[in-house]
Scaffold this motif. Structure first.
Motif, PDB file in Angstrom:
ATOM      1  N   ASP A  95      29.673  46.046  32.350  1.00 28.99           N
ATOM      2  CA  ASP A  95      29.129  45.946  33.704  1.00 28.99           C
ATOM      3  C   ASP A  95      28.781  47.330  34.246  1.00 28.99           C
ATOM      4  O   ASP A  95      27.717  47.535  34.842  1.00 28.99           O
ATOM      5  CB  ASP A  95      30.149  45.243  34.615  1.00 28.99           C
ATOM      6  N   HIS A 103      31.673  44.954  43.254  1.00 31.01           N
ATOM      7  CA  HIS A 103      32.134  43.572  43.446  1.00 31.01           C
ATOM      8  C   HIS A 103      33.657  43.451  43.390  1.00 31.01           C
ATOM      9  O   HIS A 103      34.175  42.340  43.269  1.00 31.01           O
ATOM     10  CB  HIS A 103      31.481  42.645  42.402  1.00 31.01           C
ATOM     11  N   HIS A 104      34.376  44.575  43.468  1.00 30.70           N
ATOM     12  CA  HIS A 104      35.842  44.525  43.450  1.00 30.70           C
ATOM     13  C   HIS A 104      36.383  44.267  44.850  1.00 30.70           C
ATOM     14  O   HIS A 104      36.033  44.988  45.785  1.00 30.70           O
ATOM     15  CB  HIS A 104      36.421  45.852  42.942  1.00 30.70           C
TER      16      HIS A 104
END
Ligand code: 5GP
Ligand code: MN
Length: 320
Positions: free
Chosen positions: A30, A111-112
């Protein structure tokens, strides 16, 4: 996605000359896919672009990465604009952490759920499967063309962070976006062969050594093993190239939490995976790490044996 934030990002790009794109240390699919996708997308803007990633590029992503553009060390260079992708906190930039102080503007795309937003513009969405999926929305909102090269990189980011579209972070929107990327020219089986079916035999042997060392605790609900320096030396393997051990241990039927301890010069890097309801990011945050509910990690200044004891003790409350 808020349109004015995307507008703000493209205004910053247009008014900047020196741009840096950074990802987290020990990069995964990613991270590499997102960083390289943004790099390639910005190429036609004719800016001066630098890429910063601390750690070796795993063998299976080398074909998609121009390593000559990745900076080896940070020499206090200043940037008009810094992008930080897939990086939940500043410590995760590793040896490039100081770049934050040297950049006029910072855009964080992540996106954490543990990311607190350390940029001037923060686009953080933990509903997204991957930073790649979120980046795709941003690039699409620019109304500029997305090349096959960029589509492939975003596809790799999504593919690898969703465990081939199998984890709970995979939504119908994730699949719709993957379909769009295929329409843009991504060859699914070709990518699969490069990313997953191209393991060097010494890496497979090291993987087997790691998996065969698994220990099971609490009626097999906690599975734990280590990637030691001796396993790496024996197989002449680079830690960056050993992937998937922690996911493999989770495949054991009763295992609810799997853990891999990676021996390094500072101590031990802990990788955690959860199968169902246990939030391993909560445990990781306790130790100044982070991640997602089902995939998280942290660092410990302890040797492997002590790290193992700490992990076993830490999960007692969930399993006893
Ligand atoms: P992995 O186990 O594959 O290294 O990481 C799993 C997830 O946890 C990834 O999303 C990664 O970014 C996050 N993670 C792993 N180690 C750390 C850490 O030391 N600090 C933080 N904040 N996140 C981590
Ligand atoms: Mn990610």
């Amino acid at each position: 996605m808020r349109k004015n934030e995307v507008k703000g990002i493209f205004n910053l790009i247009n008014t900047s000359d020196k741009i840096c794109i950074a990802g987290h240390k020990a990069p995964d699919g990613d991270c590499i896919g997102s960083v390289m996708a943004l790099y390639n997308f910005l190429k036609p803007f004719n800016k001066n672009i630098t890429v910063m990633i601390d750690g070796n590029i795993p063998y299976n992503y080398k074909a998609f990465t121009d390593e000559s553009i990745i900076l080896k060390n940070y020499d206090n260079e200043e940037f008009d604009l810094l992008f930080v992708l897939d990086t939940s906190d500043t410590k995760r930039l590793g040896k490039f952490e100081d770049v934050l102080k040297k950049s006029k503007k910072t855009v964080v795309i992540d996106h954490h759920k543990t990311n607190e937003g350390f940029g001037d513009i923060n686009i953080i969405d933990n509903e997204m499967s991957s930073t790649g999926e979120l980046l795709y929305d941003i690039l699409k909102a620019s109304d500029l063309d997305i090349s096959v090269e960029v589509a492939v990189l975003i596809y790799i980011a999504i593919l690898t962070d969703t465990g081939k579209f199998s984890y709970t972070n995979t939504t119908s929107n994730t699949h719709r976006k993957a379909a769009e990327l295929i329409d843009l020219g991504v060859n699914v089986s070709e990518i699969d062969n490069i990313v997953y079916n191209s393991k060097p035999s010494n890496i497979v042997r090291a993987f087997i050594d790691c998996v065969s060392g698994v220990e099971l605790y609490y009626e097999n609900r906690l599975g734990i093993t280590a990637i030691t320096k001796s396993i790496l030396d024996k197989n002449n393997a680079d830690i960056a190239d050993i992937d998937g051990v922690v996911e493999y241990i989770r495949e054991i039927k009763e295992v609810e939490v799997s853990c891999v301890l990676k021996e390094n010069d500072e101590g031990t890097k802990v990788s955690l995976r959860s199968k169902n309801n246990i939030d391993v990011s909560a445990v990781s945050v306790k130790y100044k790490g982070g991640g997602h509910a089902k995939a998280a990690g942290f660092e410990l200044n302890e040797n492997i044996e002590n790290a193992k004891k700490i992990i076993i003790e830490e999960f007692k409350e969930y399993f006893v």
